[in-house]
Scaffold this motif. Structure first.
Motif, PDB file in Angstrom:
ATOM      1  N   GLU A  36      17.099   2.590  52.232  1.00 59.65           N
ATOM      2  CA  GLU A  36      17.448   2.887  50.621  1.00 59.65           C
ATOM      3  C   GLU A  36      18.861   3.783  51.142  1.00 59.65           C
ATOM      4  O   GLU A  36      19.725   3.628  50.254  1.00 59.65           O
ATOM      5  CB  GLU A  36      16.226   4.014  50.435  1.00 59.65           C
TER       6      GLU A  36
ATOM      7  N   TRP B 150      22.770   2.508  49.000  1.00 63.94           N
ATOM      8  CA  TRP B 150      23.826   3.482  48.518  1.00 63.94           C
ATOM      9  C   TRP B 150      24.962   3.687  49.168  1.00 63.94           C
ATOM     10  O   TRP B 150      26.017   3.429  48.449  1.00 63.94           O
ATOM     11  CB  TRP B 150      23.143   4.199  48.475  1.00 63.94           C
TER      12      TRP B 150
ATOM     13  N   TYR C  33      26.594   5.047  42.519  1.00 65.46           N
ATOM     14  CA  TYR C  33      26.162   6.678  43.232  1.00 65.46           C
ATOM     15  C   TYR C  33      25.040   6.677  42.319  1.00 65.46           C
ATOM     16  O   TYR C  33      24.592   6.500  41.340  1.00 65.46           O
ATOM     17  CB  TYR C  33      26.631   7.225  42.995  1.00 65.46           C
ATOM     18  N   PRO C  34      23.914   7.045  43.013  1.00 64.75           N
ATOM     19  CA  PRO C  34      22.642   7.441  43.434  1.00 64.75           C
ATOM     20  C   PRO C  34      22.439   9.448  42.106  1.00 64.75           C
ATOM     21  O   PRO C  34      21.574   9.249  41.538  1.00 64.75           O
ATOM     22  CB  PRO C  34      22.285   7.747  44.629  1.00 64.75           C
ATOM     23  N   THR C  35      23.826   9.942  42.192  1.00 61.07           N
ATOM     24  CA  THR C  35      23.341  11.285  41.389  1.00 61.07           C
ATOM     25  C   THR C  35      24.223  11.331  40.625  1.00 61.07           C
ATOM     26  O   THR C  35      24.395  11.883  39.921  1.00 61.07           O
ATOM     27  CB  THR C  35      23.887  12.307  42.978  1.00 61.07           C
TER      28      THR C  35
ATOM     29  N   ASP D  30      20.892   5.805  34.221  1.00 62.73           N
ATOM     30  CA  ASP D  30      20.172   6.355  36.006  1.00 62.73           C
ATOM     31  C   ASP D  30      20.447   5.510  36.710  1.00 62.73           C
ATOM     32  O   ASP D  30      19.217   4.907  36.671  1.00 62.73           O
ATOM     33  CB  ASP D  30      19.367   7.345  35.544  1.00 62.73           C
TER      34      ASP D  30
ATOM     35  N   LYS E 188      19.977   5.308  39.986  1.00 60.64           N
ATOM     36  CA  LYS E 188      18.823   5.652  41.328  1.00 60.64           C
ATOM     37  C   LYS E 188      17.496   5.421  40.534  1.00 60.64           C
ATOM     38  O   LYS E 188      16.770   4.682  41.010  1.00 60.64           O
ATOM     39  CB  LYS E 188      18.665   6.962  41.978  1.00 60.64           C
ATOM     40  N   LYS E 189      17.874   5.930  38.769  1.00 60.22           N
ATOM     41  CA  LYS E 189      15.791   5.404  38.419  1.00 60.22           C
ATOM     42  C   LYS E 189      15.639   3.832  38.455  1.00 60.22           C
ATOM     43  O   LYS E 189      15.009   3.768  38.586  1.00 60.22           O
ATOM     44  CB  LYS E 189      16.141   5.986  37.324  1.00 60.22           C
TER      45      LYS E 189
ATOM     46  N   THR F 157      14.969   2.301  41.605  1.00 59.03           N
ATOM     47  CA  THR F 157      13.701   2.954  42.186  1.00 59.03           C
ATOM     48  C   THR F 157      12.623   2.993  41.258  1.00 59.03           C
ATOM     49  O   THR F 157      11.275   2.980  42.393  1.00 59.03           O
ATOM     50  CB  THR F 157      14.074   4.555  43.397  1.00 59.03           C
TER      51      THR F 157
ATOM     52  N   TYR G 202       9.088  -0.274  47.085  1.00 57.56           N
ATOM     53  CA  TYR G 202       9.979   0.488  47.431  1.00 57.56           C
ATOM     54  C   TYR G 202       8.804   1.793  48.381  1.00 57.56           C
ATOM     55  O   TYR G 202       8.102   2.810  47.031  1.00 57.56           O
ATOM     56  CB  TYR G 202      10.123   1.300  46.017  1.00 57.56           C
TER      57      TYR G 202
END
Length: 279
Positions: free
Chosen positions: A170, A174, A183-185, A193, A195-196, A199, A210
């Motif tokens: 992962e 990223w 970006y994941p954040t 989102d 990351k959501k 993942t 995953y």
């Protein structure tokens, strides 16, 4: 999943040309047969510009491929793409050759993917991608136009997984997506989102697997293709997508090409018939 680009036999003179604001308003972009960095227009830049070492052909090709992917992602919601965003998220130490790289990315978008990069208004420094091809149903797998902005992002992740030997950490995903401004954040204008989306949503839809990697500190996870991906696309289609983004031939990656060929042959074989039920 993604539309397969059709080759074009002629170049359009209307394709956008990168503007170099320090070149005295000259709208003519350099020839693509000549990379910047030598004694060309770049040599006439202001002496105040920081000195940048020479780049290799491979480094420039990778930057063009990165720019193409960024533009394809940004176009998903049909919101004009700002030059300032391109420079911020993609250019990095290549800002001095931005007009040349934009010109090359524009050509690749048009002659590989069927998109023309157009400046929205003169000197506005905002761009849009115009589809120059009519949609072709049989091309759907190599382009990612399924009507949802997430499809292009999914295709990039699938390509990363396949090119890394069918499994990727992962953190590596990223690291790559950050270069495209994802970006994941941070909440993303197009993907919400990220990351959501990657993942959770793609995993729930069974496009991705995953899993936590055991005995890692700090904890890390890995991605693999999910069963739905294998049903809706193939390794060869994903490899062709990667090759087109990088302006190369799928055979330039012999390991992946052989694996994709074997996958195609396996798919072509008829499935074994189920045994007849005993009476």
């Amino acid at each position: 999943m993604l539309q397969k680009p059709r080759s074009r036999g002629r170049r359009s003179s209307e394709a956008v040309e990168g503007r170099n604001e320090g070149r005295g308003g000259d709208p003519e972009a350099p020839s693509t047969s000549r990379w910047p960095g030598g004694a060309s227009q770049g040599a006439r830049r202001s002496q105040a510009a920081p000195a940048v070492g020479p780049r290799t052909q491979k480094q420039l090709e990778l930057k063009v491929a990165e720019l193409v992917q960024f533009l394809l992602i940004k176009d998903q919601k049909k919101i004009p793409i700002r030059r300032v965003d391109i420079v911020k998220h993609v250019m990095g130490d290549y800002r001095d050759v931005f007009p040349d790289l934009l010109k090359l990315a524009s050509e690749r978008l048009q002659y590989v993917f069927g998109y023309k990069l157009v400046e929205l208004e003169p000197r506005s420094n905002t761009y849009i991608l115009v589809n120059t091809l009519e949609p072709v149903e049989e091309d759907a797998e190599v382009r990612g136009d399924q009507g949802t902005p997430a499809t292009g992002l999914l295709m990039i992740v699938l390509g990363l997984i396949f090119m890394k030997g069918n499994t990727i950490k992962e953190t590596e995903v990223w690291d790559f997506l950050r270069r495209l401004g994802v970006y994941p954040t941070k909440k993303h204008l197009i993907f919400g989102d990220p990351k959501k989306l990657i993942t959770e949503d793609f995993v729930r839809q069974r496009y991705l697997e995953y899993r936590r990697i055991p005995h890692t500190d700090p904890v890390d996870y890995e991605f693999q293709w999910g069963p739905r991906t294998n049903l809706e696309t193939s390794k060869m289609k994903v490899l062709k997508f990667v090759a087109k983004v990088h302006n190369q031939d799928p055979k330039d990656w012999p390991t992946q090409y052989c694996e994709a060929l074997a996958d195609e042959e396996s798919r072509a074989r008829p499935a074994p018939s189920a045994p007849a039920p005993s009476s």
